[in-house]
Scaffold this motif. Structure first.
Motif, PDB file in Angstrom:
ATOM      1  N   ASP A  35     -69.965  98.529  -5.543  1.00  0.00           N
ATOM      2  CA  ASP A  35     -68.979  99.506  -5.997  1.00  0.00           C
ATOM      3  C   ASP A  35     -68.233  99.072  -7.244  1.00  0.00           C
ATOM      4  O   ASP A  35     -67.102  99.432  -7.461  1.00  0.00           O
ATOM      5  CB  ASP A  35     -67.984  99.805  -4.880  1.00  0.00           C
ATOM      6  N   GLY A  36     -68.831  98.267  -8.081  1.00  0.00           N
ATOM      7  CA  GLY A  36     -68.171  97.835  -9.300  1.00  0.00           C
ATOM      8  C   GLY A  36     -67.733  96.384  -9.246  1.00  0.00           C
ATOM      9  O   GLY A  36     -67.334  95.814 -10.244  1.00  0.00           O
ATOM     10  N   ARG A  37     -67.818  95.763  -8.102  1.00  0.00           N
ATOM     11  CA  ARG A  37     -67.407  94.371  -7.951  1.00  0.00           C
ATOM     12  C   ARG A  37     -68.581  93.403  -8.074  1.00  0.00           C
ATOM     13  O   ARG A  37     -68.385  92.196  -8.166  1.00  0.00           O
ATOM     14  CB  ARG A  37     -66.731  94.163  -6.588  1.00  0.00           C
ATOM     15  N   LEU A  38     -69.775  93.888  -8.044  1.00  0.00           N
ATOM     16  CA  LEU A  38     -70.943  93.018  -7.974  1.00  0.00           C
ATOM     17  C   LEU A  38     -71.008  92.037  -9.151  1.00  0.00           C
ATOM     18  O   LEU A  38     -71.175  90.837  -8.952  1.00  0.00           O
ATOM     19  CB  LEU A  38     -72.227  93.838  -7.887  1.00  0.00           C
ATOM     20  N   VAL A  39     -70.876  92.522 -10.365  1.00  0.00           N
ATOM     21  CA  VAL A  39     -70.967  91.648 -11.539  1.00  0.00           C
ATOM     22  C   VAL A  39     -69.845  90.613 -11.497  1.00  0.00           C
ATOM     23  O   VAL A  39     -70.062  89.425 -11.749  1.00  0.00           O
ATOM     24  CB  VAL A  39     -70.931  92.460 -12.849  1.00  0.00           C
ATOM     25  N   GLY A  40     -68.634  91.050 -11.144  1.00  0.00           N
ATOM     26  CA  GLY A  40     -67.511  90.118 -11.061  1.00  0.00           C
ATOM     27  C   GLY A  40     -67.725  89.041 -10.014  1.00  0.00           C
ATOM     28  O   GLY A  40     -67.449  87.862 -10.249  1.00  0.00           O
ATOM     29  N   ASP A  41     -68.216  89.437  -8.840  1.00  0.00           N
ATOM     30  CA  ASP A  41     -68.466  88.463  -7.781  1.00  0.00           C
ATOM     31  C   ASP A  41     -69.541  87.460  -8.199  1.00  0.00           C
ATOM     32  O   ASP A  41     -69.406  86.251  -7.977  1.00  0.00           O
ATOM     33  CB  ASP A  41     -68.897  89.164  -6.490  1.00  0.00           C
ATOM     34  N   ILE A  42     -70.605  87.942  -8.824  1.00  0.00           N
ATOM     35  CA  ILE A  42     -71.657  87.039  -9.299  1.00  0.00           C
ATOM     36  C   ILE A  42     -71.080  86.080 -10.334  1.00  0.00           C
ATOM     37  O   ILE A  42     -71.321  84.868 -10.282  1.00  0.00           O
ATOM     38  CB  ILE A  42     -72.853  87.827  -9.873  1.00  0.00           C
ATOM     39  N   GLY A  43     -70.302  86.604 -11.258  1.00  0.00           N
ATOM     40  CA  GLY A  43     -69.689  85.760 -12.289  1.00  0.00           C
ATOM     41  C   GLY A  43     -68.772  84.700 -11.712  1.00  0.00           C
ATOM     42  O   GLY A  43     -68.754  83.554 -12.183  1.00  0.00           O
ATOM     43  N   VAL A  73     -56.821  80.541 -12.286  1.00  0.00           N
ATOM     44  CA  VAL A  73     -57.800  81.017 -13.264  1.00  0.00           C
ATOM     45  C   VAL A  73     -58.251  82.431 -12.920  1.00  0.00           C
ATOM     46  O   VAL A  73     -58.610  82.717 -11.780  1.00  0.00           O
ATOM     47  CB  VAL A  73     -59.049  80.094 -13.286  1.00  0.00           C
ATOM     48  N   GLN A  74     -58.221  83.307 -13.917  1.00  0.00           N
ATOM     49  CA  GLN A  74     -58.827  84.631 -13.777  1.00  0.00           C
ATOM     50  C   GLN A  74     -60.195  84.554 -14.451  1.00  0.00           C
ATOM     51  O   GLN A  74     -60.307  84.071 -15.586  1.00  0.00           O
ATOM     52  CB  GLN A  74     -57.982  85.714 -14.433  1.00  0.00           C
ATOM     53  N   ILE A  75     -61.225  85.031 -13.748  1.00  0.00           N
ATOM     54  CA  ILE A  75     -62.590  84.993 -14.262  1.00  0.00           C
ATOM     55  C   ILE A  75     -63.039  86.419 -14.558  1.00  0.00           C
ATOM     56  O   ILE A  75     -62.946  87.287 -13.703  1.00  0.00           O
ATOM     57  CB  ILE A  75     -63.546  84.346 -13.236  1.00  0.00           C
ATOM     58  N   LYS A  76     -63.499  86.651 -15.767  1.00  0.00           N
ATOM     59  CA  LYS A  76     -64.044  87.948 -16.148  1.00  0.00           C
ATOM     60  C   LYS A  76     -65.484  87.750 -16.591  1.00  0.00           C
ATOM     61  O   LYS A  76     -65.808  86.779 -17.281  1.00  0.00           O
ATOM     62  CB  LYS A  76     -63.235  88.592 -17.280  1.00  0.00           C
ATOM     63  N   THR A  77     -66.328  88.684 -16.195  1.00  0.00           N
ATOM     64  CA  THR A  77     -67.765  88.556 -16.421  1.00  0.00           C
ATOM     65  C   THR A  77     -68.339  89.858 -16.945  1.00  0.00           C
ATOM     66  O   THR A  77     -67.887  90.936 -16.562  1.00  0.00           O
ATOM     67  CB  THR A  77     -68.469  88.208 -15.088  1.00  0.00           C
TER      68      THR A  77
END
Length: 155
Positions: A35-43, A73-77
């Motif tokens: 639902d839009g979180r997949l790329v962030g979670d992988i990153g 830390v905030q992680i953006k992917t």
């Protein structure tokens, strides 16, 4: 034709959900939802494997991990050319990465969030959800100015 397209969609979704199941088994602490979180979670997981940090459990506001020295830390992917930065708060530290299809990544920014905020202070949000967007070239430029001691160290 319509039936063939529906069958292709069903097959692709089956593969996606199969991949999500494998990701969840490999790293149970992340939901890897489509639902839009997949790329962030992988990153976040990729970052935790390559940097000295520990991911926060579940979903947390504003910061995704804690560095070994205690920094938040905030992680953006991204897989494309767009990384975002929040308008409403300044993350203590920001790690922006661009993933490749083979799982490798490029570090776009690694340093204090305040350096980014200072650079963007006169810029209006570029997205409708309170984020600055289209920052890739700016983040790369600012990243060149970050002293090594202010970076999240690699493993």
């Amino acid at each position: 034709m319509k039936q063939a397209v529906q069958e292709q969609i069903a097959a692709a979704l089956e593969q996606l959900f199969g991949a999500v199941t494998k990701l969840q088994a490999a790293y149970p602490g992340k939901p890897f939802t489509l639902d839009g979180r997949l790329v962030g979670d992988i990153g976040e997981v990729v970052a935790s494997l390559h940097y000295r940090l520990t991911l926060n459990e579940g979903l947390t506001k504003r910061h995704d991990a804690i560095a070994d020295d205690g920094r938040n830390v905030q992680i953006k992917t991204t897989f494309s050319k767009n990384l975002t930065f929040p308008v409403g708060h300044v993350p203590d530290y920001y790690l922006g990465i661009k993933l490749s299809r083979d799982g490798t990544f490029e570090e776009i920014y690694n340093g204090p969030g305040q350096l980014i905020k200072d650079e963007l202070k006169r810029r209006a949000p570029t997205t409708t959800n309170g984020l600055h967007g289209n920052l890739m070239s700016q983040l790369k430029r600012i990243n060149l100015t970050v002293p090594d001691e202010q970076r999240i160290p690699r493993r």
